[in-house]
Design a protein around this motif. Structure first.
Motif, PDB file in Angstrom:
ATOM      1  N   THR A  80      50.364 -18.790  24.507  1.00 22.97           N
ATOM      2  CA  THR A  80      50.771 -19.803  23.200  1.00 22.97           C
ATOM      3  C   THR A  80      51.404 -21.199  23.695  1.00 22.97           C
ATOM      4  OG1 THR A  80      51.206 -18.463  21.888  1.00 22.97           O
ATOM      5  CG2 THR A  80      49.085 -18.536  22.480  1.00 22.97           C
TER       6      THR A  80
ATOM      7  N   VAL B 162      38.756 -21.885  23.487  1.00 27.32           N
ATOM      8  CA  VAL B 162      39.879 -21.182  22.894  1.00 27.32           C
ATOM      9  C   VAL B 162      41.278 -22.269  22.952  1.00 27.32           C
ATOM     10  CG1 VAL B 162      40.081 -18.303  23.552  1.00 27.32           C
ATOM     11  CG2 VAL B 162      41.225 -20.313  24.768  1.00 27.32           C
TER      12      VAL B 162
ATOM     13  N   THR C 100      52.253 -22.487  30.197  1.00 28.43           N
ATOM     14  CA  THR C 100      50.781 -23.254  28.873  1.00 28.43           C
ATOM     15  C   THR C 100      50.492 -24.228  29.618  1.00 28.43           C
ATOM     16  OG1 THR C 100      51.674 -21.464  26.675  1.00 28.43           O
ATOM     17  CG2 THR C 100      50.301 -23.646  26.348  1.00 28.43           C
TER      18      THR C 100
ATOM     19  N   SER D 123      52.247 -15.683  17.540  1.00 30.71           N
ATOM     20  CA  SER D 123      52.845 -16.065  18.406  1.00 30.71           C
ATOM     21  C   SER D 123      54.445 -16.841  17.492  1.00 30.71           C
ATOM     22  CB  SER D 123      51.995 -16.796  18.970  1.00 30.71           C
ATOM     23  OG  SER D 123      52.370 -18.103  19.210  1.00 30.71           O
TER      24      SER D 123
ATOM     25  N   GLN E  18      47.763 -19.280   9.831  1.00 33.28           N
ATOM     26  CA  GLN E  18      49.314 -20.113  10.509  1.00 33.28           C
ATOM     27  C   GLN E  18      49.809 -20.258   8.958  1.00 33.28           C
ATOM     28  OE1 GLN E  18      49.154 -19.947  12.759  1.00 33.28           O
ATOM     29  NE2 GLN E  18      50.292 -21.199  13.714  1.00 33.28           N
TER      30      GLN E  18
ATOM     31  N   SER F 143      50.522 -23.764  18.908  1.00 37.43           N
ATOM     32  CA  SER F 143      49.339 -22.541  18.832  1.00 37.43           C
ATOM     33  C   SER F 143      49.107 -21.834  17.353  1.00 37.43           C
ATOM     34  CB  SER F 143      49.411 -22.238  20.191  1.00 37.43           C
ATOM     35  OG  SER F 143      48.989 -22.826  21.373  1.00 37.43           O
ATOM     36  N   TYR F 144      48.361 -21.687  17.559  1.00 39.41           N
ATOM     37  CA  TYR F 144      47.324 -20.706  16.233  1.00 39.41           C
ATOM     38  C   TYR F 144      47.594 -19.357  16.904  1.00 39.41           C
ATOM     39  CZ  TYR F 144      44.133 -17.462  13.681  1.00 39.41           C
ATOM     40  OH  TYR F 144      44.007 -16.393  12.722  1.00 39.41           O
ATOM     41  N   GLY F 145      48.263 -18.440  15.838  1.00 40.16           N
ATOM     42  CA  GLY F 145      48.533 -17.166  16.270  1.00 40.16           C
ATOM     43  C   GLY F 145      49.435 -16.430  14.890  1.00 40.16           C
TER      44      GLY F 145
ATOM     45  N   LYS G 152      42.382 -23.118  19.845  1.00 40.93           N
ATOM     46  CA  LYS G 152      43.057 -23.272  18.668  1.00 40.93           C
ATOM     47  C   LYS G 152      44.406 -22.435  19.308  1.00 40.93           C
ATOM     48  CE  LYS G 152      40.040 -20.679  16.872  1.00 40.93           C
ATOM     49  NZ  LYS G 152      39.581 -20.540  15.878  1.00 40.93           N
ATOM     50  N   THR G 153      44.632 -21.376  20.202  1.00 37.01           N
ATOM     51  CA  THR G 153      45.886 -21.369  21.463  1.00 37.01           C
ATOM     52  C   THR G 153      45.731 -21.823  22.665  1.00 37.01           C
ATOM     53  OG1 THR G 153      43.741 -20.017  21.831  1.00 37.01           O
ATOM     54  CG2 THR G 153      44.591 -19.039  19.589  1.00 37.01           C
ATOM     55  N   ASP G 154      45.545 -21.008  23.404  1.00 40.30           N
ATOM     56  CA  ASP G 154      45.734 -21.096  25.033  1.00 40.30           C
ATOM     57  C   ASP G 154      45.626 -22.543  25.250  1.00 40.30           C
ATOM     58  OD1 ASP G 154      45.530 -19.061  24.298  1.00 40.30           O
ATOM     59  OD2 ASP G 154      44.687 -18.448  26.115  1.00 40.30           O
TER      60      ASP G 154
ATOM     61  N   ASP H 275      41.194 -20.589   9.753  1.00 40.92           N
ATOM     62  CA  ASP H 275      42.709 -20.010  11.089  1.00 40.92           C
ATOM     63  C   ASP H 275      43.712 -20.570   9.838  1.00 40.92           C
ATOM     64  OD1 ASP H 275      40.871 -18.575  11.831  1.00 40.92           O
ATOM     65  OD2 ASP H 275      41.225 -20.103  13.566  1.00 40.92           O
TER      66      ASP H 275
END
Length: 447
Positions: free
Chosen positions: A408, A331, A394, A418, A128, A413-415, A333-335, A124
């Motif tokens: 996120t 989750v 968040t 986002s 990113q 955060s990852y995404g 990596k994100t939330d 990931d």
């Protein structure tokens, strides 16, 4: 324990405190840099902040490499280092007169995100970095676009139509993810349209509300705004709907200065929250988990309890980078990346992140106040509110302050969606500020 194990433990423990101290000093500078209004001192502080950022990046990467002995980590480090150096040099050159504190904060938050995402997934982190590198270059053209096309306030209807169309697209080709049908997934590529519509929505609201004169005008702009929110509710993206609604309410109040709109809007929000609770099962689950997650730890309360366990386990100073078990957090990596950070870096480090986010918001509002053009002023204000309210949702969700909303942490955060939309948000606010200053200088020169 053998000598190597002892040395490794000492290194991790020592590096933990060095990182915390560096980040604490960095954060302190965010709120003291303007004391005395000495320009030379300000430049020295900005340079010092960047050095601390690079030091944190190096130390964390070094610990991560020793923990895994993966040579790819060294490659990732070089790529990330070059990206950060590029931003340090290119952005001040293009955004002349920009807020360097906002730039430093943006890079620091990206650095923390890089470190933690790489800690959780080497796959990931590649994605990113690609997104950050691509949008980092694109953002350099934003001041040029704003200057060459000064009629952005003329296309309010167009912004509304584009926003509604993009949000509605998920009903045709969208996929459900984490309980919300707000994703477009093509192969391994996932896109969240609402992340980009957030920016378009602010342009739409600012374009109409910068010219609002009476109640009829308010009704006209409120109808398409409500359609945006209702579409997000239909997608079960209640976090996104809440961000859109609060942002519109703030822009409406600031543009009209009528407390009655604020009161009515707050009442409508309360009524909508009750209605959403009755209509959507996953909302009832999240509220139940927020009220008493311990009553059903294995199911409804699993996300919240694992988040609280992680934060509590880390304590004030954390377990040490790579010494925790953030993979147990759903989750992460994100939330719930904030919980993962607190577990390994400590609550003190997490508080510093919150303060840096607040520093960004304060600077955004300050920039908005200095902009003279009403449309651009409301645009900067709307983007500022979107940014800070997302941070609140968040961190409030992962700490059980409010029910989790599934959004996120910006830049951390990852995404791809986002981080791309947030970098564009930062660039637009900086670009508006730079263009405003430039026009002010031109007017003074002419007079």
């Amino acid at each position: 324990m053998n000598i190597i194990g002892v040395l490794h433990s000492i290194l991790v423990e020592t590096s933990k405190y060095i990182i915390i101290i560096l980040f604490a000093i960095y954060t302190w500078h965010c709120f003291t840099v303007f004391i005395g209004r000495n320009k030379e001192r300000e430049q020295r502080v900005y340079a010092r902040q960047q050095k601390m950022m690079f030091a944190i990046h190096f130390i964390a990467t070094f610990v991560l490499f020793l923990n895994s002995l993966d040579k790819n980590i060294l490659i990732f480090y070089v790529c990330q280092f070059l990206m950060l150096v590029f931003m340090c040099k290119a952005y001040p050159f293009v955004y002349k007169g920009m807020s360097k504190l906002v730039l430093n904060n943006m890079m620091m938050l990206l650095t923390i995100g890089f470190i933690m995402i790489e800690r959780l997934s080497t796959v990931d982190i590649i994605r990113q970095m690609i997104f950050v590198a691509a949008i980092g270059v694109v953002a350099l053209f934003i001041p040029f676009i704003i200057e060459k096309f000064p009629y952005f306030d003329k296309f309010g209807v167009v912004y509304a139509l584009i926003g509604i169309a993009m949000l509605s697209l998920v009903f045709v080709i969208g996929k459900e993810k984490y309980g919300a049908r707000n994703w477009i997934i093509i192969g391994s590529f996932a896109l969240q349209p609402s992340e980009f519509v957030k920016i378009i929505f602010v342009f739409f609201a600012a374009a109409f509300l910068s010219r609002v004169r009476n109640f009829a005008d308010v009704v006209k702009v409120s109808i398409p705004a409500a359609i945006h929110v209702l579409i997000l509710i239909a997608e079960k993206d209640l976090g996104g709907a809440l961000i859109f609604y609060i942002t519109y309410l703030v822009i409406l109040y600031v543009s009209t200065r009528k407390e009655s709109y604020l009161v009515l809007g707050t009442g409508a929000l309360a009524a909508g929250a009750v209605l959403a609770y009755k209509l959507f099962y996953h909302v009832r689950v999240r509220v139940s988990a927020w009220k008493d997650p311990w009553s059903d730890v294995a199911n409804k309360g699993y996300q919240v309890t694992q988040s609280l366990f992680a934060i509590g386990t880390g304590g004030w100073f954390g377990m040490g980078f790579c010494e925790g078990t953030p993979e147990k957090i759903p989750v992460s990596k994100t939330d719930f990346i904030f919980s993962a950070i607190c577990e390994e870096m400590g609550v003190f480090f997490g508080i510093c992140i919150i303060l840096v986010e607040i520093s960004c918001f304060i600077m955004f509002i300050n920039i908005s106040l200095k902009i003279e053009n009403r449309f651009y002023k409301l645009t900067a204000l709307g983007l500022s509110v979107e940014y800070m309210f997302q941070v609140f949702l968040t961190i409030g969700g992962v700490t059980k302050f409010i029910p989790s909303t599934g959004v996120t942490l910006p830049l951390v955060s990852y995404g791809g969606s986002s981080v791309t939309s947030t970098l564009i948000l930062f660039a637009i606010i900086q670009g508006l500020y730079v263009i405003n200053n430039k026009r002010g200088d031109d007017d003074e020169a002419e007079s």
